[in-house]
Design a protein around this motif. Structure first.
Motif, PDB file in Angstrom:
ATOM      1  N   ALA A 101       0.839  -1.207   0.000  1.00 62.96           N
ATOM      2  CA  ALA A 101       0.000   0.000   0.000  1.00 62.96           C
ATOM      3  C   ALA A 101       0.871   1.253   0.000  1.00 62.96           C
ATOM      4  O   ALA A 101       0.576   2.234  -0.699  1.00 62.96           O
ATOM      5  N   GLN A 102       1.944   1.240   0.797  1.00 62.48           N
ATOM      6  CA  GLN A 102       2.854   2.390   0.817  1.00 62.48           C
ATOM      7  C   GLN A 102       3.559   2.546  -0.534  1.00 62.48           C
ATOM      8  O   GLN A 102       3.767   3.669  -1.006  1.00 62.48           O
ATOM      9  N   LEU A 103       3.926   1.425  -1.132  1.00 57.16           N
ATOM     10  CA  LEU A 103       4.565   1.472  -2.445  1.00 57.16           C
ATOM     11  C   LEU A 103       3.623   2.068  -3.480  1.00 57.16           C
ATOM     12  O   LEU A 103       4.025   2.914  -4.295  1.00 57.16           O
ATOM     13  N   LEU A 104       2.356   1.629  -3.451  1.00 59.32           N
ATOM     14  CA  LEU A 104       1.382   2.151  -4.415  1.00 59.32           C
ATOM     15  C   LEU A 104       1.202   3.653  -4.232  1.00 59.32           C
ATOM     16  O   LEU A 104       1.165   4.412  -5.213  1.00 59.32           O
ATOM     17  N   GLU A 105       1.108   4.097  -2.973  1.00 60.87           N
ATOM     18  CA  GLU A 105       0.951   5.531  -2.712  1.00 60.87           C
ATOM     19  C   GLU A 105       2.145   6.301  -3.254  1.00 60.87           C
ATOM     20  O   GLU A 105       2.001   7.376  -3.851  1.00 60.87           O
ATOM     21  N   ARG A 106       3.333   5.756  -3.053  1.00 53.74           N
ATOM     22  CA  ARG A 106       4.542   6.418  -3.555  1.00 53.74           C
ATOM     23  C   ARG A 106       4.557   6.466  -5.075  1.00 53.74           C
ATOM     24  O   ARG A 106       4.930   7.494  -5.685  1.00 53.74           O
ATOM     25  N   ILE A 107       4.171   5.377  -5.715  1.00 50.03           N
ATOM     26  CA  ILE A 107       4.124   5.329  -7.184  1.00 50.03           C
ATOM     27  C   ILE A 107       3.192   6.402  -7.724  1.00 50.03           C
ATOM     28  O   ILE A 107       3.544   7.146  -8.668  1.00 50.03           O
ATOM     29  N   LEU A 108       1.999   6.525  -7.108  1.00 49.10           N
ATOM     30  CA  LEU A 108       1.008   7.496  -7.598  1.00 49.10           C
ATOM     31  C   LEU A 108       1.493   8.927  -7.374  1.00 49.10           C
ATOM     32  O   LEU A 108       1.276   9.805  -8.226  1.00 49.10           O
ATOM     33  N   THR A 109       2.155   9.143  -6.240  1.00 42.53           N
ATOM     34  CA  THR A 109       2.679  10.486  -5.964  1.00 42.53           C
ATOM     35  C   THR A 109       3.773  10.849  -6.969  1.00 42.53           C
ATOM     36  O   THR A 109       3.792  11.961  -7.525  1.00 42.53           O
ATOM     37  N   GLU A 110       4.694   9.925  -7.190  1.00 40.92           N
ATOM     38  CA  GLU A 110       5.783  10.187  -8.132  1.00 40.92           C
ATOM     39  C   GLU A 110       5.261  10.383  -9.545  1.00 40.92           C
ATOM     40  O   GLU A 110       5.778  11.222 -10.297  1.00 40.92           O
ATOM     41  N   ARG A 111       4.242   9.632  -9.916  1.00 44.15           N
ATOM     42  CA  ARG A 111       3.682   9.778 -11.261  1.00 44.15           C
ATOM     43  C   ARG A 111       3.074  11.157 -11.441  1.00 44.15           C
ATOM     44  O   ARG A 111       3.281  11.807 -12.469  1.00 44.15           O
ATOM     45  N   ARG A 112       2.329  11.618 -10.434  1.00 43.90           N
ATOM     46  CA  ARG A 112       1.717  12.945 -10.545  1.00 43.90           C
ATOM     47  C   ARG A 112       2.787  14.031 -10.578  1.00 43.90           C
ATOM     48  O   ARG A 112       2.676  14.992 -11.351  1.00 43.90           O
TER      49      ARG A 112
END
Length: 602
Positions: A234-245
């Motif tokens: 879940a933390q990885l997914l949140e980080r991925i979405l933040t970095e993508r934005r």
């Protein structure tokens, strides 16, 4: 074939056609293509022998097609019956031969299948069939088709094949020994193929265990005992979405600056959020995992369509298509080129570790994935493929494991759309698929464990493949010995094969003198046999095997072909009239052995 001097004592060598009383009628092929069309196939009736039904010494009773009784009557010359030799005259390899099975009283040939019918007792059909499948004859087929792109031989060449004829008693000894040795070999081959099948299933079960978390359950337990701090899924997914934005916003600001414009109000609201996963009915994931979507885990891009205007141009670039992408393997043996503009090349170029999936395929293979590892520098791809480029913290090999599981488990099939017999994965539907996401560390552990397991499977498969190749060589060694006169002892008292050939020729000459039986006379004889059939079934009063019923009527294998075919047609007519019950009898594996018959009261 060897010269006459190399023949065993008592043997002769002749053309295949010489072994038949009426070569023109006994060795025939199927009807010309326009006389039997696929559109004339029906769901039940008279079976058709097609190329895929014939293997070496084995009739493959799968995907049998049928024609109506009327069509079979029309193609009477192109029919077969039990113990006829069936030979393929098209394909690679061609010249495969088997005996027609006893549980099909009569059937129809397709154009590229030959039927050879022995109507005398001076040549054993099994002896001939085994010989056709031996290297001696296989090499003759190869010689006749050398240099052709689509191997095929005509009927004249098949009748001209050089064959060996042994004394009749020796033929019987050879066939008995072949059946003994080849049966033992077949058992070994069956065991190897069963092991091969189990390994394929095991590979699929490992893929499933990997993406469901059971493969690394002991690893996770060990990490808990060590109290190791690891970023969760879940933390990885949140980080991925933040970095993508963040990347998107930086790119937009750079674009505004390049255009000399100030960012408009609320420009961040135009950010295209990746598709959220639909978690309804999804299973609970292991602790530390999270559900993402394919769209969240990476970038999805459909390839560029081929078009006539791209067939030439100043920037010809090699491209990959479905024919280049196999499961976990890129094949660059056949690569084509087309023109890409600089902008298009930038959009559709492939990078190291990009995953390519078959967008259009058969339903079973749709979504077939492989990782591109720079096998072809400077390559693009067409719209028969979908490219998936993982986010930085998603390991490409883990994504490949997931997609291989989705192909084998049927997940890709469930979202595919079929048009004109092709299943399409669809880039949009693919992007919406669920993506189980463990931590980056656990992804690496999954890849490592699976790689080790697959390496062991590959070693076992290679050993099985060597065993299968050895069995093929052993089979040919046995056949080679058989037709060199070295498999069984020879008896100097056996009648020389030349005497058998003289009898065949004498029978041919005698038959040539006889006037052809008129159709009216044949019909009377057949009507008498049919009448006798009803009496036989009535007398039995219960179930009786079809072949046994024929035998009681005085009709046996290798005898009255017309009567057998008409009897079978009459059985169908009685069945339609409600006077006959027909039930198949199968073995323990469910394979049909024969039909049993019973006459019903009117």
């Amino acid at each position: 074939m060897s010269q006459e001097a190399d023949l065993p004592n008592g043997w002769i060598e002749v053309e295949f056609g010489e072994l038949f009383v009426h070569p023109g009628d006994d060795v025939v092929d199927g009807p010309f293509g326009s006389n039997l069309k696929a559109s004339e196939y029906v769901s039940a009736g008279i079976p058709i022998a097609r190329l895929q039904n014939i293997d070496r010494n084995r009739f493959v009773a799968k995907n049998i097609q049928f024609v109506t009784l009327e069509k079979a009557d029309e193609l009477e010359r192109h029919t077969f019956m039990p113990n006829d030799i069936l030979i393929t005259k098209l394909g690679d390899p061609l010249g495969k031969a088997c005996l027609a099975p006893s549980n099909i009283p009569t059937g129809v040939l397709v154009a590229d299948v030959v039927r050879a019918r022995v109507t005398h007792c001076w040549a054993d059909v099994s002896f001939l069939c085994h010989q056709i499948n031996s290297d001696n004859v296989v090499d003759q087929f190869k010689e006749q088709t050398k240099g052709t792109t689509r191997p095929r031989v005509n009927l004249t060449k098949i009748r001209a094949l050089r064959m060996r004829l042994a004394p009749m008693a020796e033929q019987a000894r050879i066939v008995a020994k072949l059946e003994e040795l080849l049966s033992e070999l077949d058992v070994g081959v069956a065991e190897l193929k069963a092991a091969q099948k189990k390994l394929r299933q095991y590979r699929k079960s490992l893929l499933k265990a990997a993406v469901e978390g059971t493969l690394t359950a002991p690893w996770r337990e060990a990490q808990r005992e060590l109290a190791a701090a690891t970023e969760t899924g879940a933390q990885l997914l949140e980080r991925i979405l933040t970095e993508r934005r963040t990347r998107w916003e930086a790119k937009q600001l750079a674009k505004f600056k390049e255009q000399g414009k100030l960012p408009p109000n609320d420009w961040q609201k135009k950010y295209p959020d990746p598709v959220q996963p639909n978690t309804t009915d999804l299973p609970v994931l292991p602790e530390g995992w999270a559900w993402a979507s394919v769209d969240q885990a990476g970038d999805v891009q459909l390839g560029r369509q081929r078009a006539p205007q791209f067939h030439s141009g100043p920037n010809m670039v090699p491209y990959l298509r479905v024919a280049n992408v196999f499961e976990d393997r890129i094949d660059i043996s056949d690569v084509k080129e087309m023109h890409f503009s600089a902008e298009d090349e930038e959009t559709f170029k492939l990078g190291h570790n990009d995953i390519l999936l078959n967008e259009g395929q058969s339903l079973e293979l749709v979504g077939r994935p492989a990782i591109y590892r720079n096998e072809l520098p400077r390559a693009c791809f067409t719209n028969t493929l979908i490219r998936f480029r993982t986010e930085a913290s998603v390991i490409p090999d883990f994504a490949l494991i997931l997609f291989r599981h989705y192909m084998h488990s049927g997940r890709f099939r469930r979202i595919a759309k079929i048009t004109t017999n092709i299943a399409h994965l669809g880039a949009g539907r693919f992007a919406e698929l669920e993506f189980p996401l463990p931590s980056n560390v656990e992804q690496a552990e999954i890849v490592r464990r699976l790689s080790d397991q697959f390496a062991q499977i590959a070693e076992q498969e290679a050993a099985i493949e060597r065993g299968l190749m050895q069995s093929i060589a052993q089979r040919q060694n046995i056949l080679r010995a058989a037709f060199a006169g070295q498999l069984v002892p020879q008896d100097p008292n056996d009648e020389h094969a030349s005497v058998l050939l003289e009898r065949i020729r004498a029978e041919r000459a005698e038959r040539a003198k006889q006037p052809k039986t008129r159709k009216t006379k044949q019909k009377k004889e057949i009507a008498a046999v049919v009448s006798q059939l009803i009496d036989v079934l009535a007398e039995a009063g219960d179930w009786v095997p079809a072949q046994e019923a024929f035998r009681r009527c005085g009709v046996s294998d290798g005898a009255l072909t017309d009567q057998i075919e008409t009897l079978f047609a009459e059985l169908r007519a009685l069945d339609k009239a409600g006077r006959l019950a027909v039930e198949p009898v199968a073995d323990e594996q469910g394979r049909k052995l024969y039909d049993k018959l019973k006459l019903l009261e009117v």
